[in-house]
Design a protein around this motif. Sequence first.
Motif, PDB file in Angstrom:
ATOM      1  N   GLN A  36     -95.091  54.101  51.454  1.00  0.00           N
ATOM      2  CA  GLN A  36     -95.488  52.447  51.588  1.00  0.00           C
ATOM      3  C   GLN A  36     -96.335  52.463  52.911  1.00  0.00           C
ATOM      4  O   GLN A  36     -96.067  53.215  53.853  1.00  0.00           O
ATOM      5  CB  GLN A  36     -94.363  51.663  51.704  1.00  0.00           C
ATOM      6  CG  GLN A  36     -94.617  50.216  51.734  1.00  0.00           C
ATOM      7  CD  GLN A  36     -93.566  49.449  51.593  1.00  0.00           C
ATOM      8  OE1 GLN A  36     -92.599  49.651  51.051  1.00  0.00           O
ATOM      9  NE2 GLN A  36     -93.396  48.202  52.458  1.00  0.00           N
ATOM     10  N   LYS A  76     -90.272  42.421  54.913  1.00  0.00           N
ATOM     11  CA  LYS A  76     -90.208  43.176  53.197  1.00  0.00           C
ATOM     12  C   LYS A  76     -89.537  44.540  53.516  1.00  0.00           C
ATOM     13  O   LYS A  76     -88.546  44.952  52.852  1.00  0.00           O
ATOM     14  CB  LYS A  76     -91.323  43.148  52.410  1.00  0.00           C
ATOM     15  CG  LYS A  76     -91.549  41.751  52.185  1.00  0.00           C
ATOM     16  CD  LYS A  76     -92.824  41.526  51.553  1.00  0.00           C
ATOM     17  CE  LYS A  76     -93.248  42.616  50.516  1.00  0.00           C
ATOM     18  NZ  LYS A  76     -94.755  42.579  50.031  1.00  0.00           N
ATOM     19  N   THR A  79     -86.037  44.632  54.697  1.00  0.00           N
ATOM     20  CA  THR A  79     -85.170  43.826  53.618  1.00  0.00           C
ATOM     21  C   THR A  79     -84.853  45.106  52.635  1.00  0.00           C
ATOM     22  O   THR A  79     -83.795  45.259  52.482  1.00  0.00           O
ATOM     23  CB  THR A  79     -85.512  42.635  52.824  1.00  0.00           C
ATOM     24  OG1 THR A  79     -85.788  41.627  54.138  1.00  0.00           O
ATOM     25  CG2 THR A  79     -84.713  42.337  51.852  1.00  0.00           C
ATOM     26  N   SER A  80     -85.773  45.935  52.388  1.00  0.00           N
ATOM     27  CA  SER A  80     -85.654  46.786  51.382  1.00  0.00           C
ATOM     28  C   SER A  80     -84.829  47.953  51.934  1.00  0.00           C
ATOM     29  O   SER A  80     -84.038  48.762  51.098  1.00  0.00           O
ATOM     30  CB  SER A  80     -87.100  47.637  51.063  1.00  0.00           C
ATOM     31  OG  SER A  80     -87.620  48.177  52.222  1.00  0.00           O
ATOM     32  N   SER A  85     -83.299  50.123  49.006  1.00  0.00           N
ATOM     33  CA  SER A  85     -84.292  50.282  48.077  1.00  0.00           C
ATOM     34  C   SER A  85     -85.421  50.840  48.831  1.00  0.00           C
ATOM     35  O   SER A  85     -86.784  50.391  48.489  1.00  0.00           O
ATOM     36  CB  SER A  85     -84.620  49.175  47.328  1.00  0.00           C
ATOM     37  OG  SER A  85     -84.955  47.844  48.115  1.00  0.00           O
ATOM     38  N   ALA A  86     -85.567  51.026  50.034  1.00  0.00           N
ATOM     39  CA  ALA A  86     -86.637  51.573  50.849  1.00  0.00           C
ATOM     40  C   ALA A  86     -87.464  52.550  50.354  1.00  0.00           C
ATOM     41  O   ALA A  86     -86.981  53.536  49.545  1.00  0.00           O
ATOM     42  CB  ALA A  86     -86.187  51.797  52.219  1.00  0.00           C
TER      43      ALA A  86
END
Length: 108
Positions: A36, A76, A79-80, A85-86
């Motif tokens: 990401q 975000k 939070t991930s 769910s990173a």
Amino acid sequence: MRRLWLQIMVVVSLAVIVAACPPLAASPGKVTIKFQHQFNDAESAKLAELVKKFEAANPDIHVELIRDNAQNYYDKLTTSILGNSAPDIARVEPPKAVQYISAGYVAP
């Protein structure tokens, strides 16, 4: 200089991930790594080129690039991470890196 820094960062990041992966014999099929980032158009294009070369040299590894230029990128991302769910790799600006390292979100 910025392009060189980007290339070095990507190569080092991918090398760390590959070194941390189990031997390919232990994992059937292709491995996918989620990366990401918040790069601009030119940087994203260069990153895609580097990833294509990496994947050609490592056919059992697929790098999924996730571009997120939202204003709340770091919210975000946190939070991930907390929600398990990173992405496998996340590009973080150096001033923000300390926050993620001190919170224990960075794998050695």
